[in-house]
Scaffold this active site. Structure first.
Site, PDB file in Angstrom:
ATOM      1  N   GLU A  97       0.701  -1.303   0.065  1.00 50.00           N
ATOM      2  CA  GLU A  97       0.163  -0.174  -0.039  1.00 50.00           C
ATOM      3  C   GLU A  97       0.960   1.125   0.208  1.00 50.00           C
ATOM      4  OE1 GLU A  97      -2.445   1.666  -0.804  1.00 50.00           O
ATOM      5  OE2 GLU A  97      -3.988   1.643   0.800  1.00 50.00           O
ATOM      6  N   ASP A  98       0.351   2.459  -0.710  1.00 50.51           N
ATOM      7  CA  ASP A  98       1.550   3.459  -0.575  1.00 50.51           C
ATOM      8  C   ASP A  98       1.066   4.067   0.807  1.00 50.51           C
ATOM      9  OD1 ASP A  98      -1.546   4.311  -0.479  1.00 50.51           O
ATOM     10  OD2 ASP A  98      -1.375   5.597  -2.511  1.00 50.51           O
ATOM     11  N   ASP A 101      -3.320   6.149   6.411  1.00 46.30           N
ATOM     12  CA  ASP A 101      -3.854   7.392   6.889  1.00 46.30           C
ATOM     13  C   ASP A 101      -4.678   7.407   8.229  1.00 46.30           C
ATOM     14  OD1 ASP A 101      -3.815  10.463   6.780  1.00 46.30           O
ATOM     15  OD2 ASP A 101      -5.672  10.095   5.484  1.00 46.30           O
ATOM     16  N   PHE A 150      -0.431  16.574   3.254  1.00 40.98           N
ATOM     17  CA  PHE A 150      -0.779  16.039   2.092  1.00 40.98           C
ATOM     18  C   PHE A 150       0.287  15.970   1.107  1.00 40.98           C
ATOM     19  CE2 PHE A 150      -3.028  14.674  -1.741  1.00 40.98           C
ATOM     20  CZ  PHE A 150      -4.081  13.715  -1.257  1.00 40.98           C
ATOM     21  N   ARG A 163       1.172  11.546  -9.906  1.00 44.23           N
ATOM     22  CA  ARG A 163       1.536  10.185  -9.633  1.00 44.23           C
ATOM     23  C   ARG A 163       2.900   9.916 -10.333  1.00 44.23           C
ATOM     24  NH1 ARG A 163      -2.846   7.303  -7.465  1.00 44.23           N
ATOM     25  NH2 ARG A 163      -4.743   7.784  -8.338  1.00 44.23           N
TER      26      ARG A 163
HETATM   27  P1  IMP Z   1      -6.825   5.795   5.141  1.00 46.34           P
HETATM   28  O1  IMP Z   1      -8.116   4.828   4.828  1.00 46.34           O
HETATM   29  O2  IMP Z   1      -7.337   7.063   5.593  1.00 46.34           O
HETATM   30  O3  IMP Z   1      -5.808   5.171   5.709  1.00 46.34           O
HETATM   31  O4  IMP Z   1      -6.585   6.255   3.544  1.00 46.34           O
HETATM   32  C1  IMP Z   1      -5.472   5.623   2.884  1.00 46.34           C
HETATM   33  C2  IMP Z   1      -5.634   6.186   1.252  1.00 46.34           C
HETATM   34  O5  IMP Z   1      -5.815   7.702   1.277  1.00 46.34           O
HETATM   35  C3  IMP Z   1      -4.195   5.901   0.740  1.00 46.34           C
HETATM   36  O6  IMP Z   1      -4.404   4.661   0.131  1.00 46.34           O
HETATM   37  C4  IMP Z   1      -4.404   6.908  -0.274  1.00 46.34           C
HETATM   38  O7  IMP Z   1      -4.720   6.680  -1.520  1.00 46.34           O
HETATM   39  C5  IMP Z   1      -4.966   8.110   0.266  1.00 46.34           C
HETATM   40  N1  IMP Z   1      -4.167   8.972   0.902  1.00 46.34           N
HETATM   41  C6  IMP Z   1      -3.890   9.596   2.489  1.00 46.34           C
HETATM   42  N2  IMP Z   1      -3.134  10.347   2.593  1.00 46.34           N
HETATM   43  C7  IMP Z   1      -2.626  10.685   1.425  1.00 46.34           C
HETATM   44  C8  IMP Z   1      -1.848  11.718   0.845  1.00 46.34           C
HETATM   45  O8  IMP Z   1      -1.215  12.468   1.776  1.00 46.34           O
HETATM   46  N3  IMP Z   1      -1.667  11.877  -0.201  1.00 46.34           N
HETATM   47  C9  IMP Z   1      -2.321  11.207  -1.409  1.00 46.34           C
HETATM   48  N4  IMP Z   1      -3.117  10.082  -0.843  1.00 46.34           N
HETATM   49  C10 IMP Z   1      -3.328  10.191   0.281  1.00 46.34           C
HETATM   50 MG    MG Z   2      -4.197   4.091  -1.851  1.00 49.62          MG
END
Ligand code: IMP
Ligand code: MG
Length: 172
Positions: A97-98, A101, A150, A163
Site C-alpha cells: 500500500e502507498d 492515513d 498531504f 503520480r
Molecule cells: P486511509 O483509509 O485514511 O488510511 O487512507 C488511505 C488512502 O488514502 C491511501 O491509500 C491513499 O490513497 C489516500 N491518502 C491518504 N493520505 C494521502 C496523501 O497525503 N496523499 C495522497 N493520498 C493519500
Molecule cells: Mg491508496
C-alpha cells in the site's frame, strides 16, 4: 505550475525501499515464494521498485478500493472496485500500500484478505501518518513515518495528478 517541494527524494526512497525488501525477504526466508497484492492505484510505483529489490520468487496481483473521491478528506467508507484475479489460500501474502492515513482502508483490506485463508498475511506501507489514525491497524513494514501533510508523487495523487513525480512532494 511550479514543482511541489520535496519531502523525500528519489534517492531517499530507493535506499529505504531496498532496506524494506531486505527485511521482507529475511522474514520470509522459509517461504518458496511471495505473493504481493498491490493496492491500486497509489502503490503501483512502490510495488514496481519493491518487487525488483526482492531476491526471491514473487507473484503479483492487484486490487482497487475507493478512498478519496477527489479532495484531501476521507469519507471513512471503503468500496471494493477491483478484486484479485487469483485465490490466496496457502500463499505467503504481502499487501503493498502507498500510505496509511486513518487506517480505514487497510483495516478493510486486511479483514477481507485474511478471510481468504493465506498462509501468512503481512502489510507493507511506504508512508504512515500516525497522527491521523482513526483505527489502530497493524503494519509490518513502514517506509517512512511522516507529519500530517498531504503528499503526492511516486504513485500518490491529488485528483488523479502527480503520480508520475519521481519523488514525494508536499501539497499545501
Ligand atoms: P486511509 O483509509 O485514511 O488510511 O487512507 C488511505 C488512502 O488514502 C491511501 O491509500 C491513499 O490513497 C489516500 N491518502 C491518504 N493520505 C494521502 C496523501 O497525503 N496523499 C495522497 N493520498 C493519500
Ligand atoms: Mg491508496
Amino acid at each position: 505550475m511550479s514543482a511541489p517541494p520535496i519531502l523525500l527524494s528519489t534517492a531517499d526512497i530507493q535506499e529505504r525501499v531496498t532496506a524494506l525488501a531486505g527485511e521482507i525477504a529475511r522474514d520470509h526466508a522459509g517461504a518458496e515464494s511471495l505473493h504481493l497484492v498491490c493496492v491500486l492505484k497509489g502503490a503501483f510505483v512502490f510495488l514496481a521498485d519493491l518487487v525488483r529489490a526482492l531476491p526471491m520468487p514473487c507473484t503479483l496481483d492487484f486490487m482497487a478500493v475507493s478512498s478519496y473521491a477527489a479532495g484531501t478528506t476521507t469519507t471513512g467508507e471503503v468500496r471494493l472496485l477491483k478484486d484479485l484475479d487469483v485465490a490466496l489460500d496457502g500463499r505467503h501474502v504481502v499487501i503493498v500500500e502507498d500510505i496509511v492515513d486513518t487506517g480505514l482502508t487497510l483495516t478493510y483490506l486486511q479483514e477481507i484478505l485474511r478471510a481468504r485463508g493465506p498462509k501468512t498475511l503481512k502489510t507493507a506501507c511506504l508512508l504512515s501518518k500516525p497522527s491521523r489514525r482513526k483505527v489502530d491497524v497493524p503494519v509490518d513494514y513502514i517506509g517512512f513515518t511522516i507529519e500530517d501533510r498531504f503528499v503526492i508523487g511516486y504513485g500518490l495523487d491529488y485528483g488523479g495528478k502527480y503520480r508520475n513525480l519521481p519523488y514525494i512532494g508536499v501539497l499545501d
